[in-house]
Design an enzyme around this catalytic site. Structure first.
Site, PDB file in Angstrom:
ATOM      1  N   CYS A   1       0.828  -1.214   0.000  1.00 56.54           N
ATOM      2  CA  CYS A   1       0.000   0.000   0.000  1.00 56.54           C
ATOM      3  C   CYS A   1       0.861   1.262   0.000  1.00 56.54           C
ATOM      4  CB  CYS A   1      -0.935   0.005   1.203  1.00 56.54           C
ATOM      5  SG  CYS A   1      -2.090  -1.381   1.239  1.00 56.54           S
TER       6      CYS A   1
ATOM      7  N   ASP B   1     -20.140  13.152 -15.232  1.00 58.33           N
ATOM      8  CA  ASP B   1     -21.568  12.885 -15.003  1.00 58.33           C
ATOM      9  C   ASP B   1     -21.802  12.031 -13.763  1.00 58.33           C
ATOM     10  OD1 ASP B   1     -20.551  10.508 -15.917  1.00 58.33           O
ATOM     11  OD2 ASP B   1     -21.917  10.304 -17.630  1.00 58.33           O
TER      12      ASP B   1
END
EC number: 1.11.1.27
Length: 224
Positions: A47, A140
């Site tokens: 990570c 959108d």
């Protein structure tokens, strides 16, 4: 796991605590593209390399109007402390500031809602952690791309950037990008566009690959 998003789904307008304060997701996105990506845990090796690379590439995403936001089941306090390690990994000043916020989802509410949990990877209490998920949303607010990696395999953020460039190009132009395409390479003319219309749409030229079938569906044009 319950929850999850399909391509074309509108992103939930959730609220969350992050390293830059409380946000509402749609307000955070505004009219930008957005990438929401989860990681299993803070203070872990894979990570750290992933978020380090995301931080390095943040200017490339920003100049394409793309906002980044990370998520894991750790607290804001852990995120901020871990950010110092990420910056140190990048050989930069070890501050708490990254070029994108990280969501605190310690209760796993968003991970469940968005289908981000990995049942094969559990914490010390036996609870599932977050997988390596990537969601790309358009202006959108609809999902344009999803990627799901297991905890053991780090993602390629250069590939994620490449895909975003393709998504933005194909959202604006009536083209598709072929295998291994890179920004600046030739693109493919959609098979639904008639030949005469294609000549008008792509003044740089349309080049057709001759095939044994005789069908003229492999049509290339320089990137618009």
């Amino acid at each position: 796991m319950p929850g999850g998003l399909l391509l074309g789904d509108v992103a939930p307008n959730f609220e969350a605590n992050t390293t830059v304060g409380r946000i509402r997701f749609h307000d955070f996105l505004g009219d930008s593209w957005g990438i929401l990506f989860s990681h299993p845990r803070d203070f872990t090796p894979v990570c750290t390399t992933e978020l380090g690379r995301a931080a390095k590439l943040a200017p490339e995403f920003a100049k394409r109007n793309v906002k980044l936001i990370a998520l894991s089941i750790d607290s804001v306090e852990d995120h901020l402390a871990w950010s110092k390690d990420i910056n140190a990994y990048n050989c930069e000043e070890p501050t708490e500031k990254l070029p994108f916020p990280i969501i605190d989802d310690r209760n796993r509410e968003l991970a469940i809602l968005l289908g981000m949990l990995d049942p094969a990877e559990k914490d010390e209490k036996g609870m599932p952690g977050t997988a390596r998920v990537v969601f790309v949303f358009g202006p959108d607010k609809k999902l344009k791309l999803s990627i799901l990696y297991p905890a053991t395999t780090g993602r390629n953020f250069d590939e994620i950037l490449r895909v975003v460039i393709s998504l933005q190009l194909t959202a604006e132009k009536r083209v598709a990008t072929p295998v291994d395409w890179k920004d600046g390479d030739s693109v493919m003319v959609l098979p639904t566009i008639p030949e005469e219309e294609a000549k008008k749409l792509f003044p740089k030229g349309v080049f057709t690959k001759e095939l044994p079938s005789g069908r003229k569906y492999l049509r290339y044009t320089p990137q618009p």
